[in-house]
Design a protein around this motif. Structure first.
Motif, PDB file in Angstrom:
ATOM      1  N   ASN A   1       6.927  -8.329  -2.771  1.00 29.96           N
ATOM      2  CA  ASN A   1       7.843  -8.314  -1.622  1.00 29.96           C
ATOM      3  C   ASN A   1       8.617  -7.008  -1.558  1.00 29.96           C
ATOM      4  O   ASN A   1       8.809  -6.440  -0.478  1.00 29.96           O
ATOM      5  N   ARG A   2       9.041  -6.510  -2.705  1.00 30.14           N
ATOM      6  CA  ARG A   2       9.756  -5.218  -2.746  1.00 30.14           C
ATOM      7  C   ARG A   2       8.844  -4.071  -2.329  1.00 30.14           C
ATOM      8  O   ARG A   2       9.258  -3.158  -1.619  1.00 30.14           O
ATOM      9  N   VAL A   3       7.587  -4.134  -2.762  1.00 29.22           N
ATOM     10  CA  VAL A   3       6.630  -3.081  -2.412  1.00 29.22           C
ATOM     11  C   VAL A   3       6.337  -3.106  -0.910  1.00 29.22           C
ATOM     12  O   VAL A   3       6.254  -2.053  -0.274  1.00 29.22           O
ATOM     13  N   LYS A   4       6.208  -4.292  -0.335  1.00 32.74           N
ATOM     14  CA  LYS A   4       5.969  -4.396   1.114  1.00 32.74           C
ATOM     15  C   LYS A   4       7.116  -3.750   1.880  1.00 32.74           C
ATOM     16  O   LYS A   4       6.890  -3.001   2.845  1.00 32.74           O
ATOM     17  N   THR A   5       8.339  -4.023   1.451  1.00 35.48           N
ATOM     18  CA  THR A   5       9.513  -3.418   2.091  1.00 35.48           C
ATOM     19  C   THR A   5       9.481  -1.898   1.930  1.00 35.48           C
ATOM     20  O   THR A   5       9.736  -1.158   2.885  1.00 35.48           O
ATOM     21  N   LYS A   6       9.140  -1.438   0.741  1.00 38.65           N
ATOM     22  CA  LYS A   6       9.067   0.005   0.473  1.00 38.65           C
ATOM     23  C   LYS A   6       8.007   0.678   1.346  1.00 38.65           C
ATOM     24  O   LYS A   6       8.236   1.744   1.920  1.00 38.65           O
ATOM     25  N   LEU A   7       6.833   0.014   1.477  1.00 44.81           N
ATOM     26  CA  LEU A   7       5.771   0.572   2.329  1.00 44.81           C
ATOM     27  C   LEU A   7       6.186   0.620   3.797  1.00 44.81           C
ATOM     28  O   LEU A   7       5.896   1.593   4.500  1.00 44.81           O
TER      29      LEU A   7
ATOM     30  N   MET B   1      -2.079   4.625   5.392  1.00 42.86           N
ATOM     31  CA  MET B   1      -1.784   3.595   4.399  1.00 42.86           C
ATOM     32  C   MET B   1      -2.023   4.126   2.991  1.00 42.86           C
ATOM     33  O   MET B   1      -1.189   3.950   2.103  1.00 42.86           O
ATOM     34  N   TYR B   2      -3.144   4.822   2.768  1.00 38.92           N
ATOM     35  CA  TYR B   2      -3.408   5.387   1.445  1.00 38.92           C
ATOM     36  C   TYR B   2      -2.361   6.440   1.074  1.00 38.92           C
ATOM     37  O   TYR B   2      -1.927   6.515  -0.069  1.00 38.92           O
ATOM     38  N   ASP B   3      -1.949   7.255   2.032  1.00 38.16           N
ATOM     39  CA  ASP B   3      -0.904   8.243   1.762  1.00 38.16           C
ATOM     40  C   ASP B   3       0.398   7.555   1.357  1.00 38.16           C
ATOM     41  O   ASP B   3       1.091   8.005   0.452  1.00 38.16           O
ATOM     42  N   ALA B   4       0.729   6.460   2.040  1.00 32.38           N
ATOM     43  CA  ALA B   4       1.940   5.704   1.709  1.00 32.38           C
ATOM     44  C   ALA B   4       1.810   5.093   0.316  1.00 32.38           C
ATOM     45  O   ALA B   4       2.754   5.139  -0.488  1.00 32.38           O
ATOM     46  N   ILE B   5       0.644   4.545   0.013  1.00 31.72           N
ATOM     47  CA  ILE B   5       0.422   3.925  -1.296  1.00 31.72           C
ATOM     48  C   ILE B   5       0.554   4.965  -2.409  1.00 31.72           C
ATOM     49  O   ILE B   5       1.099   4.693  -3.471  1.00 31.72           O
ATOM     50  N   LYS B   6       0.108   6.190  -2.148  1.00 30.45           N
ATOM     51  CA  LYS B   6       0.197   7.242  -3.164  1.00 30.45           C
ATOM     52  C   LYS B   6       1.638   7.617  -3.486  1.00 30.45           C
ATOM     53  O   LYS B   6       1.912   8.199  -4.526  1.00 30.45           O
ATOM     54  N   GLU B   7       2.588   7.271  -2.598  1.00 29.79           N
ATOM     55  CA  GLU B   7       3.993   7.540  -2.871  1.00 29.79           C
ATOM     56  C   GLU B   7       4.613   6.493  -3.797  1.00 29.79           C
ATOM     57  O   GLU B   7       5.716   6.681  -4.298  1.00 29.79           O
ATOM     58  N   LEU B   8       3.917   5.391  -4.012  1.00 30.96           N
ATOM     59  CA  LEU B   8       4.434   4.322  -4.870  1.00 30.96           C
ATOM     60  C   LEU B   8       4.265   4.694  -6.338  1.00 30.96           C
ATOM     61  O   LEU B   8       3.455   5.552  -6.680  1.00 30.96           O
TER      62      LEU B   8
ATOM     63  N   GLU C   1       3.361  -0.315  -8.833  1.00 28.46           N
ATOM     64  CA  GLU C   1       3.355  -0.720  -7.424  1.00 28.46           C
ATOM     65  C   GLU C   1       1.978  -0.490  -6.805  1.00 28.46           C
ATOM     66  O   GLU C   1       1.490  -1.312  -6.029  1.00 28.46           O
ATOM     67  N   LYS C   2       1.343   0.633  -7.136  1.00 25.28           N
ATOM     68  CA  LYS C   2      -0.010   0.909  -6.642  1.00 25.28           C
ATOM     69  C   LYS C   2      -0.970  -0.182  -7.080  1.00 25.28           C
ATOM     70  O   LYS C   2      -1.792  -0.658  -6.298  1.00 25.28           O
ATOM     71  N   ALA C   3      -0.879  -0.568  -8.346  1.00 26.11           N
ATOM     72  CA  ALA C   3      -1.760  -1.608  -8.875  1.00 26.11           C
ATOM     73  C   ALA C   3      -1.537  -2.925  -8.137  1.00 26.11           C
ATOM     74  O   ALA C   3      -2.497  -3.612  -7.771  1.00 26.11           O
ATOM     75  N   LEU C   4      -0.280  -3.272  -7.889  1.00 22.85           N
ATOM     76  CA  LEU C   4       0.037  -4.499  -7.156  1.00 22.85           C
ATOM     77  C   LEU C   4      -0.585  -4.489  -5.765  1.00 22.85           C
ATOM     78  O   LEU C   4      -1.225  -5.451  -5.345  1.00 22.85           O
ATOM     79  N   VAL C   5      -0.380  -3.395  -5.032  1.00 23.74           N
ATOM     80  CA  VAL C   5      -0.913  -3.287  -3.677  1.00 23.74           C
ATOM     81  C   VAL C   5      -2.430  -3.354  -3.698  1.00 23.74           C
ATOM     82  O   VAL C   5      -3.045  -4.045  -2.891  1.00 23.74           O
ATOM     83  N   PHE C   6      -3.030  -2.644  -4.637  1.00 24.36           N
ATOM     84  CA  PHE C   6      -4.485  -2.643  -4.734  1.00 24.36           C
ATOM     85  C   PHE C   6      -5.019  -4.058  -4.916  1.00 24.36           C
ATOM     86  O   PHE C   6      -5.918  -4.489  -4.198  1.00 24.36           O
TER      87      PHE C   6
END
Length: 164
Positions: A152-158, A109-116, A120-125
């Motif tokens: 919602n866009r970030v969830k789809t991207k993840l 999950m952290y590796d995926a978040i680092k690709e944002l 987007e990272k701030a939103l997920v955090f």
């Protein structure tokens, strides 16, 4: 700065320092970078503290300052020299009965978040910190509707990153 203000700052920082550490974990790849970012966040919080009016909770204000600091440094670093991730080269000693499945899931999950990207990272955090969309919008300075749409866009991207 007077001693009362200094004492309030130190007390608040100690109480909420995990916010900064979590942000550091998302925006850095090794302990030295984590420590540097934590120090920079602390400095920026200290510099900005006299302007903290208490309109928002200290933690909300801290999220905003810490995320802005991390994003600013992240953007500067992207123009710099890339280094190898420490986690990929250091050795781990595992107990025979240790099941690291949960740890591996978190790492993925952290590796995926680092690709944002940085926003987007701030939103997920903030989402993972159980912040509601009103708090997310206040922290990031965007509308509540915009926060929902972006999330919602970030969830789809993840999902795409995690399930190629």
């Amino acid at each position: 700065m007077d001693k009362d203000l200094e004492h309030q700052f130190v007390t608040n920082l100690e109480k909420h320092q995990n916010i900064a550490h979590k942000i550091c974990r998302i925006y850095t790849n090794d302990q030295a970078s984590h420590n540097d970012l934590f120090q920079e966040i602390t400095i920026q919080l200290w510099k900005a503290y006299p302007k903290f009016r208490g309109d928002a909770k200290f933690s909300t204000w801290m999220y905003r300052v810490a995320l802005n600091t991390a994003i600013t440094l992240y953007r500067k670093k992207k123009r710099g020299i890339q280094t190898q991730d420490y986690a990929t080269v250091h050795f781990k000693i595992k107990a025979e009965e240790y099941d690291d499945e949960a740890e591996q899931q978190i790492k993925l999950m952290y590796d995926a978040i680092k690709e944002l990207n940085d926003i987007e990272k701030a939103l997920v955090f903030l989402y993972l910190e159980d912040k509601n969309y009103r708090e997310i919008s206040e922290t990031l300075g965007i509308s509540e509707v915009n926060a929902r749409v972006k999330m919602n866009r970030v969830k789809t991207k993840l999902r795409t990153i995690l399930n190629p």
